[in-house]
Design a protein around this motif. Structure first.
Motif, PDB file in Angstrom:
ATOM      1  N   CYS A   6       0.861  -1.183   0.000  1.00 59.62           N
ATOM      2  CA  CYS A   6       0.000   0.000   0.000  1.00 59.62           C
ATOM      3  C   CYS A   6       0.901   1.237   0.000  1.00 59.62           C
ATOM      4  O   CYS A   6       1.834   1.312   0.807  1.00 59.62           O
ATOM      5  CB  CYS A   6      -0.885  -0.018   1.246  1.00 59.62           C
ATOM      6  N   PRO A   7       0.658   2.216  -0.868  1.00 61.82           N
ATOM      7  CA  PRO A   7       1.502   3.410  -0.890  1.00 61.82           C
ATOM      8  C   PRO A   7       1.493   4.185   0.437  1.00 61.82           C
ATOM      9  O   PRO A   7       2.463   4.837   0.769  1.00 61.82           O
ATOM     10  CB  PRO A   7       0.894   4.267  -2.002  1.00 61.82           C
ATOM     11  N   LEU A   8       0.421   4.069   1.186  1.00 54.13           N
ATOM     12  CA  LEU A   8       0.311   4.793   2.455  1.00 54.13           C
ATOM     13  C   LEU A   8       0.795   3.961   3.638  1.00 54.13           C
ATOM     14  O   LEU A   8       1.472   4.465   4.525  1.00 54.13           O
ATOM     15  CB  LEU A   8      -1.149   5.210   2.691  1.00 54.13           C
ATOM     16  N   ASN A   9       0.470   2.666   3.650  1.00 55.05           N
ATOM     17  CA  ASN A   9       0.707   1.819   4.813  1.00 55.05           C
ATOM     18  C   ASN A   9       1.804   0.780   4.651  1.00 55.05           C
ATOM     19  O   ASN A   9       2.084   0.037   5.580  1.00 55.05           O
ATOM     20  CB  ASN A   9      -0.598   1.098   5.186  1.00 55.05           C
ATOM     21  N   GLY A  10       2.402   0.680   3.476  1.00 54.49           N
ATOM     22  CA  GLY A  10       3.464  -0.299   3.249  1.00 54.49           C
ATOM     23  C   GLY A  10       2.916  -1.682   2.943  1.00 54.49           C
ATOM     24  O   GLY A  10       1.715  -1.858   2.726  1.00 54.49           O
ATOM     25  N   PRO A  11       3.780  -2.701   2.944  1.00 53.10           N
ATOM     26  CA  PRO A  11       3.358  -4.063   2.630  1.00 53.10           C
ATOM     27  C   PRO A  11       2.369  -4.607   3.668  1.00 53.10           C
ATOM     28  O   PRO A  11       2.598  -4.488   4.874  1.00 53.10           O
ATOM     29  CB  PRO A  11       4.654  -4.866   2.654  1.00 53.10           C
ATOM     30  N   ARG A  12       1.271  -5.166   3.170  1.00 53.73           N
ATOM     31  CA  ARG A  12       0.230  -5.725   4.033  1.00 53.73           C
ATOM     32  C   ARG A  12      -0.296  -7.015   3.420  1.00 53.73           C
ATOM     33  O   ARG A  12      -0.200  -7.241   2.215  1.00 53.73           O
ATOM     34  CB  ARG A  12      -0.948  -4.750   4.182  1.00 53.73           C
ATOM     35  N   ASN A  13      -0.913  -7.839   4.249  1.00 53.89           N
ATOM     36  CA  ASN A  13      -1.560  -9.069   3.800  1.00 53.89           C
ATOM     37  C   ASN A  13      -2.626  -8.715   2.768  1.00 53.89           C
ATOM     38  O   ASN A  13      -3.412  -7.780   2.961  1.00 53.89           O
ATOM     39  CB  ASN A  13      -2.184  -9.772   5.002  1.00 53.89           C
ATOM     40  N   ILE A  14      -2.691  -9.469   1.681  1.00 49.29           N
ATOM     41  CA  ILE A  14      -3.645  -9.192   0.605  1.00 49.29           C
ATOM     42  C   ILE A  14      -5.096  -9.200   1.096  1.00 49.29           C
ATOM     43  O   ILE A  14      -5.958  -8.545   0.515  1.00 49.29           O
ATOM     44  CB  ILE A  14      -3.442 -10.177  -0.575  1.00 49.29           C
ATOM     45  N   GLU A  15      -5.352  -9.895   2.183  1.00 42.76           N
ATOM     46  CA  GLU A  15      -6.712  -9.968   2.718  1.00 42.76           C
ATOM     47  C   GLU A  15      -7.197  -8.636   3.291  1.00 42.76           C
ATOM     48  O   GLU A  15      -8.386  -8.465   3.537  1.00 42.76           O
ATOM     49  CB  GLU A  15      -6.814 -11.073   3.761  1.00 42.76           C
ATOM     50  N   GLU A  16      -6.300  -7.683   3.486  1.00 43.57           N
ATOM     51  CA  GLU A  16      -6.681  -6.366   3.983  1.00 43.57           C
ATOM     52  C   GLU A  16      -7.191  -5.452   2.863  1.00 43.57           C
ATOM     53  O   GLU A  16      -7.597  -4.332   3.127  1.00 43.57           O
ATOM     54  CB  GLU A  16      -5.492  -5.678   4.661  1.00 43.57           C
ATOM     55  N   PHE A  17      -7.155  -5.942   1.626  1.00 44.09           N
ATOM     56  CA  PHE A  17      -7.474  -5.090   0.477  1.00 44.09           C
ATOM     57  C   PHE A  17      -8.749  -5.523  -0.224  1.00 44.09           C
ATOM     58  O   PHE A  17      -9.147  -6.676  -0.175  1.00 44.09           O
ATOM     59  CB  PHE A  17      -6.317  -5.109  -0.524  1.00 44.09           C
ATOM     60  N   HIS A  69       0.026  -7.242 -13.820  1.00 45.15           N
ATOM     61  CA  HIS A  69       0.055  -8.025 -15.054  1.00 45.15           C
ATOM     62  C   HIS A  69      -1.014  -9.107 -14.941  1.00 45.15           C
ATOM     63  O   HIS A  69      -1.010  -9.895 -13.997  1.00 45.15           O
ATOM     64  CB  HIS A  69       1.427  -8.647 -15.285  1.00 45.15           C
ATOM     65  N   THR A  70      -1.925  -9.159 -15.894  1.00 42.23           N
ATOM     66  CA  THR A  70      -3.077 -10.059 -15.799  1.00 42.23           C
ATOM     67  C   THR A  70      -2.735 -11.522 -16.035  1.00 42.23           C
ATOM     68  O   THR A  70      -3.511 -12.392 -15.658  1.00 42.23           O
ATOM     69  CB  THR A  70      -4.183  -9.635 -16.787  1.00 42.23           C
ATOM     70  N   VAL A  71      -1.599 -11.820 -16.632  1.00 43.28           N
ATOM     71  CA  VAL A  71      -1.225 -13.210 -16.868  1.00 43.28           C
ATOM     72  C   VAL A  71      -0.469 -13.780 -15.667  1.00 43.28           C
ATOM     73  O   VAL A  71      -0.785 -14.846 -15.160  1.00 43.28           O
ATOM     74  CB  VAL A  71      -0.383 -13.360 -18.154  1.00 43.28           C
ATOM     75  N   THR A  72       0.521 -13.039 -15.196  1.00 42.28           N
ATOM     76  CA  THR A  72       1.359 -13.525 -14.092  1.00 42.28           C
ATOM     77  C   THR A  72       0.804 -13.146 -12.724  1.00 42.28           C
ATOM     78  O   THR A  72       1.260 -13.669 -11.717  1.00 42.28           O
ATOM     79  CB  THR A  72       2.775 -12.950 -14.210  1.00 42.28           C
ATOM     80  N   ASN A  73      -0.136 -12.216 -12.683  1.00 45.03           N
ATOM     81  CA  ASN A  73      -0.716 -11.683 -11.450  1.00 45.03           C
ATOM     82  C   ASN A  73       0.311 -10.906 -10.624  1.00 45.03           C
ATOM     83  O   ASN A  73       0.094 -10.621  -9.457  1.00 45.03           O
ATOM     84  CB  ASN A  73      -1.364 -12.787 -10.604  1.00 45.03           C
ATOM     85  N   ALA A  74       1.442 -10.574 -11.220  1.00 49.07           N
ATOM     86  CA  ALA A  74       2.486  -9.817 -10.525  1.00 49.07           C
ATOM     87  C   ALA A  74       2.104  -8.340 -10.460  1.00 49.07           C
ATOM     88  O   ALA A  74       1.688  -7.750 -11.463  1.00 49.07           O
ATOM     89  CB  ALA A  74       3.815  -9.972 -11.243  1.00 49.07           C
ATOM     90  N   VAL A  75       2.244  -7.754  -9.289  1.00 50.23           N
ATOM     91  CA  VAL A  75       1.992  -6.328  -9.125  1.00 50.23           C
ATOM     92  C   VAL A  75       3.265  -5.587  -9.513  1.00 50.23           C
ATOM     93  O   VAL A  75       4.324  -5.800  -8.916  1.00 50.23           O
ATOM     94  CB  VAL A  75       1.570  -5.997  -7.678  1.00 50.23           C
ATOM     95  N   ILE A  76       3.169  -4.754 -10.524  1.00 52.05           N
ATOM     96  CA  ILE A  76       4.317  -4.021 -11.041  1.00 52.05           C
ATOM     97  C   ILE A  76       4.628  -2.825 -10.148  1.00 52.05           C
ATOM     98  O   ILE A  76       5.775  -2.567  -9.812  1.00 52.05           O
ATOM     99  CB  ILE A  76       4.052  -3.582 -12.495  1.00 52.05           C
ATOM    100  N   ARG A  77       3.583  -2.103  -9.750  1.00 50.28           N
ATOM    101  CA  ARG A  77       3.759  -0.956  -8.858  1.00 50.28           C
ATOM    102  C   ARG A  77       2.415  -0.574  -8.258  1.00 50.28           C
ATOM    103  O   ARG A  77       1.362  -0.916  -8.800  1.00 50.28           O
ATOM    104  CB  ARG A  77       4.361   0.237  -9.595  1.00 50.28           C
ATOM    105  N   THR A  78       2.468   0.123  -7.152  1.00 43.73           N
ATOM    106  CA  THR A  78       1.280   0.725  -6.544  1.00 43.73           C
ATOM    107  C   THR A  78       1.602   2.192  -6.315  1.00 43.73           C
ATOM    108  O   THR A  78       2.754   2.548  -6.028  1.00 43.73           O
ATOM    109  CB  THR A  78       0.915   0.044  -5.209  1.00 43.73           C
ATOM    110  N   PHE A  79       0.575   3.043  -6.458  1.00 44.16           N
ATOM    111  CA  PHE A  79       0.835   4.472  -6.305  1.00 44.16           C
ATOM    112  C   PHE A  79      -0.458   5.230  -5.998  1.00 44.16           C
ATOM    113  O   PHE A  79      -1.552   4.745  -6.233  1.00 44.16           O
ATOM    114  CB  PHE A  79       1.526   5.037  -7.540  1.00 44.16           C
TER     115      PHE A  79
END
Length: 88
Positions: A6-17, A69-79
């Motif tokens: 999260c750009p505001l809160n840093g790395p968090r468990n995906i379940e928080e989103f 990325h919709t194929v790999t599900n990799a998050v490239i960036r958050t902002f």
């Protein structure tokens, strides 16, 4: 455990989103006929590649953008949305 940064809160468990959908491409359902709305819901294009999406960090109610990325599900960036380039 999968993490999302999260750009505001840093790395968090995906379940928080909460996923809120793509940045663009969501039509106004009131402006479409029933047939066009059904076509949008059930026959939406699902192109492979990078896509900008709205996400919300539930505990802080912070809404931000993620490029994923919709194929790999990799998050490239958050902002933060204020960082979105004009015309993007």
């Amino acid at each position: 455990m999968k993490l999302l940064s999260c750009p505001l809160n840093g790395p968090r468990n995906i379940e928080e989103f909460q996923y809120l959908g793509p940045l663009r491409g969501r039509p106004d359902p009131d402006a479409l006929s029933d047939a066009d709305w059904a076509r949008h819901l059930f026959r939406a294009e699902n192109r492979p590649g990078a896509m900008l999406e709205w996400w919300r960090h539930r505990p802080s109610n912070y809404v931000f953008l993620a490029e994923r990325h919709t194929v790999t599900n990799a998050v490239i960036r958050t902002f933060d949305p204020s960082e979105l380039e004009p015309g993007a």
